[in-house]
Design a protein around this motif. Structure first.
Motif, PDB file in Angstrom:
ATOM      1  N   ARG A  53       0.832  -1.204   0.000  1.00  0.00           N
ATOM      2  CA  ARG A  53       0.000   0.000   0.000  1.00  0.00           C
ATOM      3  C   ARG A  53       0.870   1.259   0.000  1.00  0.00           C
ATOM      4  N   GLU A  54       1.900   1.224   0.862  1.00  0.00           N
ATOM      5  CA  GLU A  54       2.766   2.398   0.972  1.00  0.00           C
ATOM      6  C   GLU A  54       3.505   2.660  -0.337  1.00  0.00           C
ATOM      7  N   LEU A  55       4.026   1.581  -0.937  1.00  0.00           N
ATOM      8  CA  LEU A  55       4.746   1.741  -2.198  1.00  0.00           C
ATOM      9  C   LEU A  55       3.806   2.203  -3.314  1.00  0.00           C
ATOM     10  N   ALA A  56       2.598   1.609  -3.334  1.00  0.00           N
ATOM     11  CA  ALA A  56       1.645   1.985  -4.377  1.00  0.00           C
ATOM     12  C   ALA A  56       1.270   3.451  -4.263  1.00  0.00           C
ATOM     13  N   ARG A  57       0.995   3.903  -3.037  1.00  0.00           N
ATOM     14  CA  ARG A  57       0.623   5.292  -2.858  1.00  0.00           C
ATOM     15  C   ARG A  57       1.806   6.224  -3.150  1.00  0.00           C
ATOM     16  N   SER A  58       3.021   5.791  -2.768  1.00  0.00           N
ATOM     17  CA  SER A  58       4.200   6.607  -3.058  1.00  0.00           C
ATOM     18  C   SER A  58       4.394   6.749  -4.554  1.00  0.00           C
ATOM     19  N   LEU A  59       4.208   5.630  -5.273  1.00  0.00           N
ATOM     20  CA  LEU A  59       4.344   5.686  -6.725  1.00  0.00           C
ATOM     21  C   LEU A  59       3.229   6.520  -7.329  1.00  0.00           C
ATOM     22  N   GLN A  60       2.011   6.357  -6.802  1.00  0.00           N
ATOM     23  CA  GLN A  60       0.893   7.158  -7.299  1.00  0.00           C
ATOM     24  C   GLN A  60       1.166   8.646  -7.092  1.00  0.00           C
ATOM     25  N   ASP A  61       1.661   8.986  -5.889  1.00  0.00           N
ATOM     26  CA  ASP A  61       1.955  10.384  -5.590  1.00  0.00           C
ATOM     27  C   ASP A  61       3.045  10.929  -6.505  1.00  0.00           C
ATOM     28  N   SER A  62       4.021  10.061  -6.847  1.00  0.00           N
ATOM     29  CA  SER A  62       5.112  10.518  -7.704  1.00  0.00           C
ATOM     30  C   SER A  62       4.633  10.817  -9.119  1.00  0.00           C
ATOM     31  N   LEU A  63       3.490  10.266  -9.506  1.00  0.00           N
ATOM     32  CA  LEU A  63       2.953  10.487 -10.840  1.00  0.00           C
ATOM     33  C   LEU A  63       2.011  11.692 -10.889  1.00  0.00           C
ATOM     34  N   LEU A  64       1.779  12.316  -9.733  1.00  0.00           N
ATOM     35  CA  LEU A  64       0.942  13.504  -9.660  1.00  0.00           C
ATOM     36  C   LEU A  64       1.774  14.660  -9.107  1.00  0.00           C
ATOM     37  N   LYS A 121      -4.596  -0.916 -14.058  1.00  0.00           N
ATOM     38  CA  LYS A 121      -3.935  -0.529 -12.816  1.00  0.00           C
ATOM     39  C   LYS A 121      -2.574  -1.211 -12.739  1.00  0.00           C
ATOM     40  N   GLY A 122      -1.821  -0.891 -11.694  1.00  0.00           N
ATOM     41  CA  GLY A 122      -0.545  -1.550 -11.446  1.00  0.00           C
ATOM     42  C   GLY A 122       0.618  -0.898 -12.180  1.00  0.00           C
ATOM     43  N   ALA A 166       0.186   0.332 -15.832  1.00  0.00           N
ATOM     44  CA  ALA A 166      -0.493   1.624 -15.926  1.00  0.00           C
ATOM     45  C   ALA A 166       0.454   2.747 -15.526  1.00  0.00           C
ATOM     46  N   ALA A 167       1.289   2.504 -14.505  1.00  0.00           N
ATOM     47  CA  ALA A 167       2.231   3.528 -14.065  1.00  0.00           C
ATOM     48  C   ALA A 167       3.227   3.871 -15.163  1.00  0.00           C
ATOM     49  N   LYS A 168       3.676   2.865 -15.915  1.00  0.00           N
ATOM     50  CA  LYS A 168       4.617   3.116 -17.021  1.00  0.00           C
ATOM     51  C   LYS A 168       3.988   4.040 -18.057  1.00  0.00           C
ATOM     52  N   VAL A 169       2.730   3.782 -18.412  1.00  0.00           N
ATOM     53  CA  VAL A 169       2.057   4.600 -19.416  1.00  0.00           C
ATOM     54  C   VAL A 169       1.822   6.014 -18.876  1.00  0.00           C
TER      55      VAL A 169
END
Length: 441
Positions: free
Chosen positions: A194-205, A255-256, A259-262
């Motif tokens: 969860r922490e990594l996913a949210r950190s990665l999500q935050d890095s994309l915004l 997702k996942g 999706a982060a790469k795109v």
């Protein structure tokens, strides 16, 4: 005596020193543990069915035998309730990984002269191993009589059943410990995920929107309920060139990490090309080409607006690529859609994209969003489970109700309306971006 796995230099079974067996013994949690009623009940029953004077459950290590249940003796503490591994008969059943039965200890060739006969008063001895599910003998259930005797078949059968009962209890505990450890590991891994996913999500915004002269801008990201994966919703606001600024919002399918790469490809491609081409349609077309060249594993929808501000407000061009239409809220509260439907990106080399001009007067607001804002539906525990989907018309009405609010408060109010509609259970992530020309004083 010969043992299946041979003997050590001291004549005791070699299996006593087997590291795998010792690990199984350690996992049982029985080493130097205090007496427990569950085991005392079984040893008393063993004494009762055989008429033996002494019954015991012990666990056999490499150098020590640890007493677990010896009902005829008061518990003397951890140190008192153990002895050297060769100072009792318990290792015999462990070494054989099977029953060990002696009817006259003083005369039996296997035990004659054994150092345990005197201290324990052993005339006759019968014991069965305590065995783990993977076949390792880690202890013994035994009975001792002071005088030689002949053990009856039914007595030995009862002892075998009781030894299996002890084994089952130990194996259940081992399984429970493994399950609890696995659960703790899984919970820790999930928290990390969860922490990594949210950190990665935050890095994309963008953590904070860059201020645009003459414009009130605010963004808000609303994660789906319970979602721990990186999703494809993104937004950005950046300086293109000269007086021009670019706002963009996108939604990658899936997702996942794919999706982060795109998402990352889209954000950086748009930033790189927006300074060279002030046409949103041209920039999005170049993004489509880049996605196909990079063999992007997901397609995306996007809306891009390029605008500049002036004393009279703001003006620019807007393009939709398979994305829901933008909304413009006029200063008087009227709301209209903006944009011509276009082709989503990343699926075909030729796309249909159209620039549409727009103007914002003082007090007007441009609202961009992902489909979570126009496809909200009641959650599984909603008080109104049959309420219709919160569609584009409903979103337009909700935006009209925010008449007069600034960008950040507008986003907050829309978020409240969506939460009220789905009852606090969001099925999809949602991004909101508001650009408002401040009203003239």
């Amino acid at each position: 005596m010969e043992y299946p796995e041979g003997a050590r230099d001291d004549g005791l079974p070699a299996v006593l020193s087997d590291p795998v067996r010792l690990a199984a013994l350690e996992a049982s949690g029985m080493i130097a543990s205090a007496p427990e009623q569950e085991f005392d009940d079984l040893t008393r029953l063993a004494a009762s069915v055989t008429g033996a004077a002494i019954s015991a459950i012990t666990f056999v290590g490499d150098a020590q035998t640890y007493w677990k249940s010896v009902p005829h003796l008061p518990y003397g503490g951890v140190e008192a309730w153990q002895n050297g591994v060769g100072e009792s008969f318990c290792y015999f059943a462990v070494g054989a990984n099977g029953p060990f039965v002696v009817e006259d200890a003083a005369k039996d060739a296997r035990t004659a002269g054994h150092q345990a006969i005197g201290p324990w008063g052993v005339g006759a001895w019968a014991g069965f191993p305590i065995v783990t599910t993977d076949g390792h003998a880690i202890g013994t259930l035994c009975v001792i009589d002071a005088n030689p005797r002949q053990w009856q078949p039914q007595e030995l059968e009862s002892l075998a059943v009781l030894a299996r009962a002890v084994s089952n209890e130990i194996n259940l505990r081992i399984s429970l410990n493994i399950a609890q450890s696995a659960l703790a590991t899984a919970q820790s891994a999930l928290a990390t995920s969860r922490e990594l996913a949210r950190s990665l999500q935050d890095s994309l915004l963008p953590p904070v929107l860059r201020p645009v002269p003459g414009l009130d801008a605010a963004a808000r990201y609303l994660p789906a309920t319970g979602n721990v994966e990186v999703v494809g919703d993104f937004y950005d606001l950046f300086h293109a060139r000269g007086p021009w600024w670019t706002a963009v919002m996108g939604d990658v399918c899936g997702k996942g990490t794919e999706a982060a790469k795109v998402t990352a490809l889209a954000r950086y491609t748009l930033r790189a090309d927006a300074g060279d081409h002030l046409s949103p349609a041209e920039v999005l077309d170049r993004l489509n080409t880049a996605m196909l060249a990079q063999r992007a594993p997901r397609y995306l929808t996007a809306v891009q607006a390029t605008l500049r501000t002036a004393p009279a407000g703001a003006a620019g061009r807007l393009c939709l690529a398979g994305h829901p239409p933008a909304l413009i809220r006029r200063a008087d509260g009227r709301v209209r859609q903006a944009g011509v439907p276009g082709t989503l990106l990343g699926t075909m080399p030729t796309v249909r994209l159209t620039d549409v001009r727009f103007r914002l007067a003082p007090g007007d607001l441009l609202f961009l969003y992902t489909d979570g804002a126009c496809e909200a539906r009641p959650g599984p525990h909603s008080a109104l489970p049959h309420r219709p989907i919160f569609d584009e018309d409903a979103l337009a009405r909700a935006l009209a109700d925010t008449h007069g609010l600034d960008a950040a408060t507008t986003n907050a109010r829309i978020a409240e309306v969506l939460a009220g509609h789905h009852g606090g259970w969001a099925s999809d992530d949602t991004a909101l971006l508001s650009l408002r020309v401040p009203p003239q004083p």
